[in-house]
Design a protein around this motif. Sequence first.
Motif, PDB file in Angstrom:
ATOM      1  N   PRO A   1     -21.927 -20.492  15.958  1.00 10.33           N
ATOM      2  CA  PRO A   1     -22.432 -19.505  16.904  1.00 10.33           C
ATOM      3  C   PRO A   1     -23.273 -20.152  18.012  1.00 10.33           C
ATOM      4  O   PRO A   1     -23.912 -21.175  17.797  1.00 10.33           O
ATOM      5  N   GLN A   2     -23.233 -19.566  19.164  1.00  6.82           N
ATOM      6  CA  GLN A   2     -24.077 -19.953  20.272  1.00  6.82           C
ATOM      7  C   GLN A   2     -24.780 -18.695  20.785  1.00  6.82           C
ATOM      8  O   GLN A   2     -24.296 -17.585  20.584  1.00  6.82           O
ATOM      9  N   TYR A   3     -25.886 -18.902  21.452  1.00  4.84           N
ATOM     10  CA  TYR A   3     -26.672 -17.738  21.881  1.00  4.84           C
ATOM     11  C   TYR A   3     -25.858 -16.849  22.815  1.00  4.84           C
ATOM     12  O   TYR A   3     -25.864 -15.620  22.677  1.00  4.84           O
ATOM     13  N   TRP A   4     -25.107 -17.445  23.720  1.00  2.00           N
ATOM     14  CA  TRP A   4     -24.373 -16.638  24.700  1.00  2.00           C
ATOM     15  C   TRP A   4     -23.220 -15.885  24.046  1.00  2.00           C
ATOM     16  O   TRP A   4     -22.899 -14.754  24.455  1.00  2.00           O
ATOM     17  N   THR A   5     -22.602 -16.476  23.025  1.00  2.00           N
ATOM     18  CA  THR A   5     -21.517 -15.747  22.349  1.00  2.00           C
ATOM     19  C   THR A   5     -22.077 -14.559  21.573  1.00  2.00           C
ATOM     20  O   THR A   5     -21.433 -13.506  21.477  1.00  2.00           O
ATOM     21  N   LEU A   6     -23.272 -14.707  21.025  1.00  2.00           N
ATOM     22  CA  LEU A   6     -23.894 -13.582  20.342  1.00  2.00           C
ATOM     23  C   LEU A   6     -24.267 -12.481  21.326  1.00  2.00           C
ATOM     24  O   LEU A   6     -24.159 -11.290  21.017  1.00  2.00           O
ATOM     25  N   ILE A   7     -24.697 -12.867  22.527  1.00  2.00           N
ATOM     26  CA  ILE A   7     -24.991 -11.873  23.569  1.00  2.00           C
ATOM     27  C   ILE A   7     -23.728 -11.084  23.905  1.00  2.00           C
ATOM     28  O   ILE A   7     -23.736  -9.840  23.991  1.00  2.00           O
ATOM     29  N   VAL A   8     -22.623 -11.792  24.111  1.00  2.00           N
ATOM     30  CA  VAL A   8     -21.353 -11.118  24.438  1.00  2.00           C
ATOM     31  C   VAL A   8     -20.937 -10.197  23.296  1.00  2.00           C
ATOM     32  O   VAL A   8     -20.506  -9.051  23.524  1.00  2.00           O
ATOM     33  N   ALA A   9     -21.063 -10.665  22.079  1.00  2.00           N
ATOM     34  CA  ALA A   9     -20.699  -9.847  20.917  1.00  2.00           C
ATOM     35  C   ALA A   9     -21.531  -8.568  20.872  1.00  2.00           C
ATOM     36  O   ALA A   9     -21.014  -7.483  20.561  1.00  2.00           O
ATOM     37  N   CYS A  10     -22.807  -8.691  21.171  1.00  2.00           N
ATOM     38  CA  CYS A  10     -23.683  -7.517  21.148  1.00  2.00           C
ATOM     39  C   CYS A  10     -23.308  -6.512  22.225  1.00  2.00           C
ATOM     40  O   CYS A  10     -23.374  -5.294  22.006  1.00  2.00           O
ATOM     41  N   VAL A  11     -22.906  -6.992  23.392  1.00  2.00           N
ATOM     42  CA  VAL A  11     -22.441  -6.085  24.450  1.00  2.00           C
ATOM     43  C   VAL A  11     -21.183  -5.346  23.996  1.00  2.00           C
ATOM     44  O   VAL A  11     -21.034  -4.132  24.207  1.00  2.00           O
ATOM     45  N   LEU A  12     -20.270  -6.054  23.345  1.00  2.00           N
ATOM     46  CA  LEU A  12     -18.999  -5.456  22.939  1.00  2.00           C
ATOM     47  C   LEU A  12     -19.165  -4.408  21.849  1.00  2.00           C
ATOM     48  O   LEU A  12     -18.462  -3.396  21.836  1.00  2.00           O
ATOM     49  N   VAL A  13     -20.074  -4.630  20.918  1.00  2.00           N
ATOM     50  CA  VAL A  13     -20.163  -3.737  19.772  1.00  2.00           C
ATOM     51  C   VAL A  13     -20.947  -2.461  20.092  1.00  2.00           C
ATOM     52  O   VAL A  13     -20.854  -1.479  19.347  1.00  2.00           O
ATOM     53  N   GLY A  14     -21.698  -2.431  21.193  1.00  2.00           N
ATOM     54  CA  GLY A  14     -22.480  -1.246  21.529  1.00  2.00           C
ATOM     55  C   GLY A  14     -21.656   0.030  21.610  1.00  2.00           C
ATOM     56  O   GLY A  14     -21.919   1.012  20.887  1.00  2.00           O
ATOM     57  N   PRO A  15     -20.616   0.089  22.464  1.00  2.00           N
ATOM     58  CA  PRO A  15     -19.794   1.305  22.539  1.00  2.00           C
ATOM     59  C   PRO A  15     -19.088   1.630  21.229  1.00  2.00           C
ATOM     60  O   PRO A  15     -18.894   2.810  20.903  1.00  2.00           O
ATOM     61  N   ALA A  16     -18.696   0.603  20.472  1.00  2.00           N
ATOM     62  CA  ALA A  16     -18.041   0.857  19.185  1.00  2.00           C
ATOM     63  C   ALA A  16     -18.984   1.570  18.223  1.00  2.00           C
ATOM     64  O   ALA A  16     -18.569   2.446  17.452  1.00  2.00           O
ATOM     65  N   GLN A  17     -20.264   1.203  18.246  1.00  2.00           N
ATOM     66  CA  GLN A  17     -21.238   1.889  17.406  1.00  2.00           C
ATOM     67  C   GLN A  17     -21.446   3.325  17.860  1.00  2.00           C
ATOM     68  O   GLN A  17     -21.565   4.242  17.050  1.00  2.00           O
ATOM     69  N   VAL A  18     -21.495   3.520  19.173  1.00  2.00           N
ATOM     70  CA  VAL A  18     -21.831   4.839  19.721  1.00  2.00           C
ATOM     71  C   VAL A  18     -20.841   5.910  19.290  1.00  2.00           C
ATOM     72  O   VAL A  18     -21.221   7.042  18.971  1.00  2.00           O
ATOM     73  N   ILE A  19     -19.562   5.589  19.292  1.00  2.00           N
ATOM     74  CA  ILE A  19     -18.553   6.631  19.085  1.00  2.00           C
ATOM     75  C   ILE A  19     -18.561   7.175  17.658  1.00  2.00           C
ATOM     76  O   ILE A  19     -18.056   8.278  17.406  1.00  2.00           O
ATOM     77  N   ALA A  20     -19.170   6.448  16.720  1.00  2.00           N
ATOM     78  CA  ALA A  20     -19.138   6.896  15.320  1.00  2.00           C
ATOM     79  C   ALA A  20     -19.812   8.253  15.146  1.00  2.00           C
ATOM     80  O   ALA A  20     -19.296   9.123  14.426  1.00  2.00           O
ATOM     81  N   ASN A  21     -20.950   8.471  15.787  1.00  2.00           N
ATOM     82  CA  ASN A  21     -21.679   9.719  15.599  1.00  2.00           C
ATOM     83  C   ASN A  21     -20.916  10.929  16.138  1.00  2.00           C
ATOM     84  O   ASN A  21     -20.706  11.907  15.419  1.00  2.00           O
ATOM     85  N   PRO A  22     -20.474  10.916  17.420  1.00  2.00           N
ATOM     86  CA  PRO A  22     -19.685  12.052  17.904  1.00  2.00           C
ATOM     87  C   PRO A  22     -18.401  12.269  17.104  1.00  2.00           C
ATOM     88  O   PRO A  22     -18.003  13.411  16.851  1.00  2.00           O
ATOM     89  N   THR A  23     -17.736  11.197  16.712  1.00  2.00           N
ATOM     90  CA  THR A  23     -16.494  11.324  15.950  1.00  2.00           C
ATOM     91  C   THR A  23     -16.731  12.047  14.631  1.00  2.00           C
ATOM     92  O   THR A  23     -16.049  13.030  14.299  1.00  2.00           O
ATOM     93  N   THR A  24     -17.686  11.559  13.869  1.00  2.00           N
ATOM     94  CA  THR A  24     -17.931  12.150  12.549  1.00  2.00           C
ATOM     95  C   THR A  24     -18.496  13.558  12.657  1.00  2.00           C
ATOM     96  O   THR A  24     -18.174  14.426  11.839  1.00  2.00           O
ATOM     97  N   ASN A  25     -19.343  13.810  13.674  1.00  2.00           N
ATOM     98  CA  ASN A  25     -19.855  15.173  13.871  1.00  2.00           C
ATOM     99  C   ASN A  25     -18.728  16.147  14.188  1.00  2.00           C
ATOM    100  O   ASN A  25     -18.708  17.279  13.702  1.00  2.00           O
ATOM    101  N   ARG A  26     -17.787  15.700  15.012  1.00  2.00           N
ATOM    102  CA  ARG A  26     -16.671  16.582  15.382  1.00  2.00           C
ATOM    103  C   ARG A  26     -15.808  16.909  14.161  1.00  2.00           C
ATOM    104  O   ARG A  26     -15.388  18.051  13.968  1.00  2.00           O
TER     105      ARG A  26
END
Length: 412
Positions: free
Chosen positions: A104-129
Motif C-alpha cells: 500500500p501507498q498513501y496515495w493509493t489509499l486516498i484513491v480507494a477512500c474516494v471510490l468507496v464513499g458512494p458505494a457506502q452511501v447507497i446501502a442506506n437508501p437501498t435497504t430502507n426502500r
Amino acid sequence: MSQATPAPQPEVPKAGAALLTVLLIAMGVGPLLNYGLSATSDLLIQELGVSAGQFGLLVTVLFVSAAVSSMVIGRLADVLSIRSQLVFNYGGTVLALLVSALGPQYWTLIVACVLVGPAQVIANPTTNRVIYSAVPAVKRSGWIGVKQSGVQASQLVAGLLFPAAALWAGWSGAALAAAAGVLVLLWWSLRHIPPEDPTDWSAVRNVLADRFRRRRPGSAASLPVQVWLFAAVAFFSGMGTQATNVYLPLFAVRDHGYSLLIGGLAAGLSGVVGVASRIYWGRALGAGRRPGTLLLLISSGALLGMACMATSSLWDLPALFWAGVVLHGLTVLGTNVVVNAGTMQAVDATRIGAASGTTTMGMYAGFAVGPVGMGAIVELTGGFVLGWVLVGVAYAVLLGLAVAMVRTTSRG
C-alpha cells in the motif's frame, strides 16, 4: 422540466430471513475498508511513515466523498432496481479494496477512500426502500435495527480479521482476501433478492439531469422539517462515532499499551455490543417508544462513555477504557436506527431515497469531521484526552437536539 418516475417497488412474496440477511450484508460491506484501516492503524502508520493526523485524513476523504454524493445517490435509489444498487454497493467496495492493495501507498489509499464513499452511501437508501416496500409497517423498526447492525457486524469482522491477516500477509493480502469475500457475498445476495422489473434507465437519466437544474417539487428542498432535524442528529452523532471508531485501536495501543490484536479486539467488542444495541433500539421503536425519548437515553449514555475514555487515559485505568468501549457500542452506535426509522415515518414511498440521502449526507458529513478533528488534536497535544472531551461536547449537542425533538413532538 423532466420528472423522474420512481421505479416499480419490488413485489415480495415473503419478507423472510434470507432477505433480512441480504440487507444486513449490504449495510456491512461498504464500511469494510475504513474499519480495516482503523483496526490496522498502528501497523499502517509505521509502514506508510505518516502521522496520526495524516492517517485520520484517509477516513475524512472517504466520508467527504460519501457526503458529497449522498443527495444524488439517494435520488438514484428511488429509480434504480435493487439488483443494480447491490452491484453498485458491493462492486464499488471490491474496486476500492483492490486499489488499496496496490502498495500500500498513501496515495493509493486516498484513491480507494474516494471510490468507496458512494458505494457506502447507497446501502442506506437501498435497504430502507426494500423494507418500506416489503415489510409490514409494524415490523419495520425491528428490521431497521437488524439491518443497521450489519455496520457493527462489519466492525467486528474487520477488527478480528484485518489485524491478523495484515500481520501474516501485509495490508495488501488482507485487502485482497476481503475483496474476494465481498464478491462471494454479492453472488449470494443477488440470488436472494425479491423479483422486480429491471431499471428504467430513462428515469435514471432524468434524475441525473435534474441534479444540475433548479430544484423540483419533491426534491430535498421540500422534505419535512423532521428529516432535517434527523440529519442534524446524524451529523453530531456521526462526528463522535467515527472519531471513536477510527482512533479506538490506536488509543488502546498507545495509551494503554495493548498489542495490535487487542486493539482490534476492542473495536470488535464495540461492534458486537453495537449489533445487540441496534436490534434493541429497533425493537423499542417498534414497541412505540418515540425517537426523541430514545435519543435522550442514547446521548446521555454516550456522554458517560466519553467520560470513561478520558478518565481512563488521565489515570491509566484500563477498566474504564473497556467500560467506554461497551458504552460506545450500547449507545451512539444505535443512533442510526432511530434516525432511519424516524425518517421512514416522515415521508411517503416516493421519497424514501431522497429523505434517506439527506440524513445520510448529515451522517457522512459528521463522519468526515470527526476523524480529522481527532487526528489534529492527537498531533497537537500528543494524547487523546482533549479529543474525548470534544467528542463529549458533540454528544452534549446531540442531547440538546433530543430535548428539542421531545418538546416538538409533545407540542404536536
